[in-house]
Design a protein around this motif. Structure first.
Motif, mmCIF file in Angstrom:
data_model
loop_
_atom_site.group_PDB
_atom_site.id
_atom_site.type_symbol
_atom_site.label_atom_id
_atom_site.label_comp_id
_atom_site.label_asym_id
_atom_site.label_seq_id
_atom_site.Cartn_x
_atom_site.Cartn_y
_atom_site.Cartn_z
ATOM 1 N N ILE A 73 39.556 68.269 38.306
ATOM 2 C CA ILE A 73 38.799 68.650 39.672
ATOM 3 C C ILE A 73 38.881 70.189 39.212
ATOM 4 C CG2 ILE A 73 41.203 68.990 40.941
ATOM 5 C CD1 ILE A 73 37.935 67.503 41.690
ATOM 6 N N VAL A 78 33.144 67.919 42.267
ATOM 7 C CA VAL A 78 33.657 66.983 42.878
ATOM 8 C C VAL A 78 33.637 65.476 42.982
ATOM 9 C CG1 VAL A 78 34.999 66.509 45.463
ATOM 10 C CG2 VAL A 78 34.900 68.742 43.993
ATOM 11 N N LYS A 79 32.200 65.392 43.093
ATOM 12 C CA LYS A 79 31.631 64.336 43.347
ATOM 13 C C LYS A 79 32.160 63.083 42.253
ATOM 14 C CE LYS A 79 27.382 61.165 44.110
ATOM 15 N NZ LYS A 79 25.608 61.307 44.905
ATOM 16 N N THR A 82 35.403 62.207 41.906
ATOM 17 C CA THR A 82 35.937 60.498 43.021
ATOM 18 C C THR A 82 35.039 59.197 42.569
ATOM 19 O OG1 THR A 82 35.773 63.420 44.366
ATOM 20 C CG2 THR A 82 35.714 60.692 45.056
ATOM 21 N N ILE A 124 42.469 64.854 44.092
ATOM 22 C CA ILE A 124 41.593 64.953 44.576
ATOM 23 C C ILE A 124 40.889 66.286 45.533
ATOM 24 C CG2 ILE A 124 38.713 64.564 44.891
ATOM 25 C CD1 ILE A 124 39.718 62.825 42.625
ATOM 26 N N VAL A 128 41.050 70.412 46.570
ATOM 27 C CA VAL A 128 40.124 70.449 47.923
ATOM 28 C C VAL A 128 40.039 71.127 48.465
ATOM 29 C CG1 VAL A 128 37.524 70.153 48.152
ATOM 30 C CG2 VAL A 128 38.385 69.066 45.880
ATOM 31 N N GLN A 132 39.042 75.591 49.078
ATOM 32 C CA GLN A 132 37.723 75.718 49.145
ATOM 33 C C GLN A 132 38.036 76.679 50.785
ATOM 34 O OE1 GLN A 132 34.899 74.316 48.798
ATOM 35 N NE2 GLN A 132 33.995 74.196 49.815
ATOM 36 N N LEU A 194 31.331 71.290 47.624
ATOM 37 C CA LEU A 194 32.751 71.181 47.628
ATOM 38 C C LEU A 194 32.975 72.041 45.909
ATOM 39 C CD1 LEU A 194 34.194 67.768 48.973
ATOM 40 C CD2 LEU A 194 34.013 70.311 50.130
ATOM 41 N N ASP A 195 31.779 72.457 44.942
ATOM 42 C CA ASP A 195 31.881 72.451 44.216
ATOM 43 C C ASP A 195 31.501 74.084 43.991
ATOM 44 O OD1 ASP A 195 31.876 70.163 42.849
ATOM 45 O OD2 ASP A 195 29.976 70.131 42.815
ATOM 46 N N SER A 198 35.142 76.207 42.260
ATOM 47 C CA SER A 198 35.260 76.287 41.024
ATOM 48 C C SER A 198 34.348 76.652 39.778
ATOM 49 C CB SER A 198 35.496 74.294 41.195
ATOM 50 O OG SER A 198 33.865 73.786 41.044
#
Length: 398
Positions: A73, A78-79, A82, A124, A128, A132, A194-195, A198
């Motif tokens: 992660i 993220v997708k 997940t 996860i 996240v 974030q 959400l990336d 990262s």
């Protein structure tokens, strides 16, 4: 509360993702798997201790797998992470639906459920959310944590009806279908936002990961956090895994106890919200010193009060602790170690937590097979928890 509402209003897409994953993690959590235990014991003609050993074995295997994949992660979309996790959980629930054919099939299903549900789904979501947000980290985590409360309030009732009407395997197939629907929805979602925090271009080598873990093991505050992480999962899972067995031994109404479980879900729900607000206001470090107190107090009436209202007190107070726990512990990791490698760090803590959830039911199952009185089993667990609480006070020196 107004600040929490305004935060949710502006960030509902992000925190909604975190909430959904914690809700879906229910399918691999002990409180839901415990619904299957009575039928599994009958189908395979095994004792509580034997099944506790099987559950421990499956959970420990899952925990070590968790350590090798939890860092993904940090450096993968993220997708993608997940999607793989959700597919794994759907397949595991489907396999559980055929577990009556063999103990091997049952063990494989349990490994998959513990890895994806207890481990990765929660991992996860909370990683996240922590990554974030900074100043609003507590609020984000508290909203995400509400998924646990809703899952605990809704799913046991629905699945219990299915189990009573049909059997636990049909219930597992229904869960697999539900997860399949989420997979379809996830396929069409855009989670690229959400990336942003990262590092998708940096995949750590095995040597680098070992170095990170070695550094963490040398940190003195690691040895303050780990006992609390381990013992909370150990005690809580041990009690909830055999909660209906305990209820029957004490002569309480199973139906009335099940209705009391709503009180647990409500208290966990409320303290998940308050916990996020308090973390942002007072810091996770201060809350870490007190969040175990309600559970320690609640275990006393559960062990020694003969009236079923002792169970109600326990459920309400344990909900307070569990509502605070996830937010406090995850936020504390970010406060102490930063967010750059939070996925790798949380995977180690999650592995320890998952192992604790394996050993708790195993130990209690063995003690039950030895015919040790229920009140003394719970007293032993409570003493262990109290010692860890005393150790947690050392965090004030940070």
């Amino acid at each position: 509360m107004k600040e929490l509402y305004l935060f949710f209003k502006s960030e509902y897409k992000n925190v909604g993702f975190g909430y959904t994953l914690t809700f879906l993690s229910s399918f691999g959590q002990t409180f839901l798997i415990s619904l299957y235990v009575p039928e599994i014991l009958q189908v395979f003609s095994i004792s509580n201790g034997v099944f506790g050993g099987i559950y421990a074995f499956a959970t420990i295997i899952a925990s070590f797998i968790m350590l090798t994949v939890g860092h993904n992660i940090d450096h993968k979309p993220v997708k993608q992470v997940t999607m793989v996790t959700t597919i794994g959980m759907a397949v595991s629930t489907l396999i559980l639906g055929f577990s009556h054919y063999s103990l091997i099939i049952l063990i494989l299903a349990l490994i998959g459920l513990r890895l994806t549900g207890q481990g990765l789904m929660s991992h996860i979501s909370l990683t996240v959310m922590s990554r974030q947000y900074d100043s609003n980290r507590g609020k984000a985590l508290s909203i995400a944590m509400l998924g646990y409360s809703v899952g605990e309030a809704v799913l046991p009732l629905i699945l219990s009806i299915i189990i009573v009407t049909y059997n636990y395997e049909v219930s597992a197939w229904v869960c697999a279908l539900f997860l399949g629907l989420y997979i379809v929805r996830l396929y069409f979602q855009d989670l690229s936002r959400l990336d942003e925090q990262s590092n998708l271009n940096h995949k750590p080598t095995a040597k680098a990961l070992i170095g990170d873990y070695s550094t963490l093991l040398k940190d003195k505050f690691f040895w303050i956090l780990i006992p609390a992480t381990f013992m909370l999962g150990f005690v809580f899972t041990a009690v909830f895994f055999y909660q209906y067995v305990f209820v029957e031994q004490k002569g309480w109404s199973v139906a009335l106890y099940a209705s009391f479980f709503t009180a647990y879900a409500v208290s966990r729900f409320l303290f998940s919200i308050f916990g996020g607000i308090w973390v942002d206001k007072y810091t996770a470090k201060k809350l870490f010193r007190i969040y175990m107190i309600p559970l320690i107090i609640g275990l006393i009436p559960f062990a020694f009060v003969s009236h079923i209202y002792g169970a109600l007190v326990f459920l309400v107070l344990s909900g307070c602790t569990m509502g605070l726990a996830g937010t406090v512990k995850t936020a504390l990791l970010a406060e102490l170690f930063g967010t750059e490698k939070l996925g790798a760090i949380r995977s180690l803590f999650t592995m320890i937590m998952v192992i604790s959830t394996a050993l708790g039911p195993l130990m209690v199952g063995i003690l039950m097979d030895m015919k040790l009185d229920l009140k003394w089993i719970i007293t032993i667990l409570n003493i262990m928890l109290a010692l860890v609480f005393i150790n947690a006070q050392r965090i004030s020196k940070h």
